[in-house]
Design a protein around this motif. Structure first.
Motif, PDB file in Angstrom:
ATOM      1  N   LEU A 174       4.014  12.555  -9.504  1.00 29.11           N
ATOM      2  CA  LEU A 174       3.773  12.627  -8.061  1.00 29.11           C
ATOM      3  C   LEU A 174       2.292  12.839  -7.771  1.00 29.11           C
ATOM      4  O   LEU A 174       1.728  12.219  -6.855  1.00 29.11           O
ATOM      5  N   ASP A 175       1.649  13.706  -8.537  1.00 25.64           N
ATOM      6  CA  ASP A 175       0.211  13.936  -8.356  1.00 25.64           C
ATOM      7  C   ASP A 175      -0.602  12.692  -8.704  1.00 25.64           C
ATOM      8  O   ASP A 175      -1.578  12.353  -8.031  1.00 25.64           O
ATOM      9  N   LEU A 176      -0.197  11.994  -9.750  1.00 24.78           N
ATOM     10  CA  LEU A 176      -0.950  10.842 -10.226  1.00 24.78           C
ATOM     11  C   LEU A 176      -0.844   9.657  -9.272  1.00 24.78           C
ATOM     12  O   LEU A 176      -1.844   8.986  -8.981  1.00 24.78           O
ATOM     13  N   HIS A 177       0.348   9.389  -8.758  1.00 20.73           N
ATOM     14  CA  HIS A 177       0.568   8.154  -7.993  1.00 20.73           C
ATOM     15  C   HIS A 177       0.650   8.355  -6.483  1.00 20.73           C
ATOM     16  O   HIS A 177       0.571   7.370  -5.740  1.00 20.73           O
ATOM     17  N   GLU A 178       0.828   9.587  -6.019  1.00 19.50           N
ATOM     18  CA  GLU A 178       0.897   9.891  -4.587  1.00 19.50           C
ATOM     19  C   GLU A 178       1.801   8.897  -3.841  1.00 19.50           C
ATOM     20  O   GLU A 178       1.356   8.188  -2.936  1.00 19.50           O
ATOM     21  N   GLY A 214       0.795  -1.215   0.000  1.00 16.87           N
ATOM     22  CA  GLY A 214       0.000   0.000   0.000  1.00 16.87           C
ATOM     23  C   GLY A 214       0.829   1.268   0.000  1.00 16.87           C
ATOM     24  O   GLY A 214       0.276   2.366  -0.070  1.00 16.87           O
ATOM     25  N   ARG A 215       2.152   1.148   0.086  1.00 19.66           N
ATOM     26  CA  ARG A 215       3.042   2.312   0.075  1.00 19.66           C
ATOM     27  C   ARG A 215       3.727   2.382  -1.297  1.00 19.66           C
ATOM     28  O   ARG A 215       4.766   1.768  -1.527  1.00 19.66           O
ATOM     29  N   THR A 216       3.102   3.113  -2.196  1.00 18.99           N
ATOM     30  CA  THR A 216       3.611   3.192  -3.564  1.00 18.99           C
ATOM     31  C   THR A 216       5.025   3.761  -3.586  1.00 18.99           C
ATOM     32  O   THR A 216       5.324   4.760  -2.935  1.00 18.99           O
ATOM     33  N   THR A 217       5.888   3.108  -4.339  1.00 17.87           N
ATOM     34  CA  THR A 217       7.283   3.534  -4.487  1.00 17.87           C
ATOM     35  C   THR A 217       7.546   3.856  -5.946  1.00 17.87           C
ATOM     36  O   THR A 217       7.350   3.009  -6.821  1.00 17.87           O
ATOM     37  N   ILE A 218       7.971   5.079  -6.216  1.00 17.02           N
ATOM     38  CA  ILE A 218       8.394   5.466  -7.555  1.00 17.02           C
ATOM     39  C   ILE A 218       9.903   5.274  -7.660  1.00 17.02           C
ATOM     40  O   ILE A 218      10.656   5.778  -6.825  1.00 17.02           O
ATOM     41  N   VAL A 245       7.431  16.329 -15.790  1.00 22.61           N
ATOM     42  CA  VAL A 245       7.169  14.913 -15.494  1.00 22.61           C
ATOM     43  C   VAL A 245       7.057  14.645 -14.007  1.00 22.61           C
ATOM     44  O   VAL A 245       6.152  13.937 -13.548  1.00 22.61           O
ATOM     45  N   ALA A 246       7.965  15.193 -13.203  1.00 22.47           N
ATOM     46  CA  ALA A 246       7.966  14.896 -11.770  1.00 22.47           C
ATOM     47  C   ALA A 246       6.639  15.275 -11.123  1.00 22.47           C
ATOM     48  O   ALA A 246       6.019  14.458 -10.427  1.00 22.47           O
ATOM     49  N   THR A 264       4.854  19.588  -3.482  1.00 22.98           N
ATOM     50  CA  THR A 264       3.584  18.848  -3.509  1.00 22.98           C
ATOM     51  C   THR A 264       2.832  18.906  -2.185  1.00 22.98           C
ATOM     52  O   THR A 264       1.627  19.260  -2.216  1.00 22.98           O
ATOM     53  N   PRO A 265       3.379  18.674  -0.993  1.00 21.13           N
ATOM     54  CA  PRO A 265       4.541  17.822  -0.737  1.00 21.13           C
ATOM     55  C   PRO A 265       4.099  16.365  -0.616  1.00 21.13           C
ATOM     56  O   PRO A 265       2.909  16.071  -0.638  1.00 21.13           O
ATOM     57  N   LEU A 266       5.084  15.460  -0.458  1.00 24.69           N
ATOM     58  CA  LEU A 266       4.737  14.068  -0.208  1.00 24.69           C
ATOM     59  C   LEU A 266       4.086  13.921   1.159  1.00 24.69           C
ATOM     60  O   LEU A 266       4.213  14.784   2.023  1.00 24.69           O
TER      61      LEU A 266
END
Length: 248
Positions: free
Chosen positions: A70-74, A6-10, A65-66, A120-122
């Motif tokens: 970041l907005d798309l995948h949070e 559940g913790r998405t990693t880019i 892109v960044a 954003t921030p994260l």
């Protein structure tokens, strides 16, 4: 933090080399992974059946892109590995364009992504790891501005940590500096060049580097780092075939 489900990693720069190993390790640890690269990479399905990898084809150095990804995948974690392979030649044989290639790629990518992470921030508790190079410590006389660019990535990451603290953001930033490894395209070309410069065979040159750093070792080290308690995380690490070592 030990549970990455559940913790998405880019992972930026995930199509090959250490980046590929890092993306695979996070998926194996149960994390949903977004693998960002300009070319598609192939990934085996995680054996645990929990994590997964979604590929995003994009130029990480593009200023737009960044923020979009970041907005798309949070994401909860961002690992920056992408960069250019330097031209291996003595200083006098470089042009300004070849000398500055890693400033225009590696430093640019780090700047855009860390800027957007702060803006954003994260989410609170997020982890950000910038993969630089051991050349930031030892120099690299055959790769033009590469060592300076990698050192600047480390500086920028420290600046981002300071800005996050000033803004009260619960985001932990670290820089990881991998030692040269012959299992990546960059490492192989560097090993050939330095072995020739020293009058050694490539095998002789690599023997003095110690245990080989593999994508699997790098991936497991990144997972362990992200799983660590934030208070225990150092600003910088050297990464070798023996794992992570905190830098003073």
């Amino acid at each position: 933090m030990s549970d990455l489900s559940g913790r998405t990693t880019i992972v930026v720069g995930a199509s090959r080399g250490l980046g590929h190993g890092i993306a695979a390790a996070f998926a194996e640890a149960g994390a949903p992974v977004v693998a960002v690269s300009r070319t598609a990479g192939e990934f085996a399905a995680p054996t645990n059946g929990e994590g997964g990898i979604q590929v995003e084809l994009a130029d990480a150095g593009d200023a737009s892109v960044a923020g979009r990804l970041l907005d798309l995948h949070e994401p909860a974690n961002v690992i920056l590995v992408a960069g250019a392979n330097p031209h291996m030649r003595p200083l006098q044989h470089h042009t300004w364009e070849t000398f500055s290639a890693n400033w225009e790629s590696d430093v640019r990518i780090t700047f855009h992504w860390l800027r957007e992470i702060l803006l954003t921030p994260l989410r609170p508790g997020a982890r950000v790891v910038v993969v630089s190079s051991g050349a930031a410590l030892a120099g690299s006389p055959l790769s033009g501005g590469y060592a300076g660019a990698k050192a600047t990535q480390r500086f920028i990451t420290g600046y981002a940590q300071d800005e996050a603290q000033r803004a009260g953001l619960d985001i932990t930033f670290s820089t990881v500096l991998p030692r040269m490894t012959p299992v990546t395209e960059l490492g192989r070309s560097a090993a050939r060049a330095y072995a020739a410069r020293n009058g050694q065979s490539q095998e002789e040159y690599l023997q003095q580097m110690g245990p080989v750093l593999t994508p699997e070792i790098a991936g497991n080290a990144m997972v362990d780092l992200v799983r660590s308690q934030a208070a225990e995380v150092a600003p910088g690490y050297l990464l070798t075939g023996a794992g992570l070592k905190k830098l003073g």
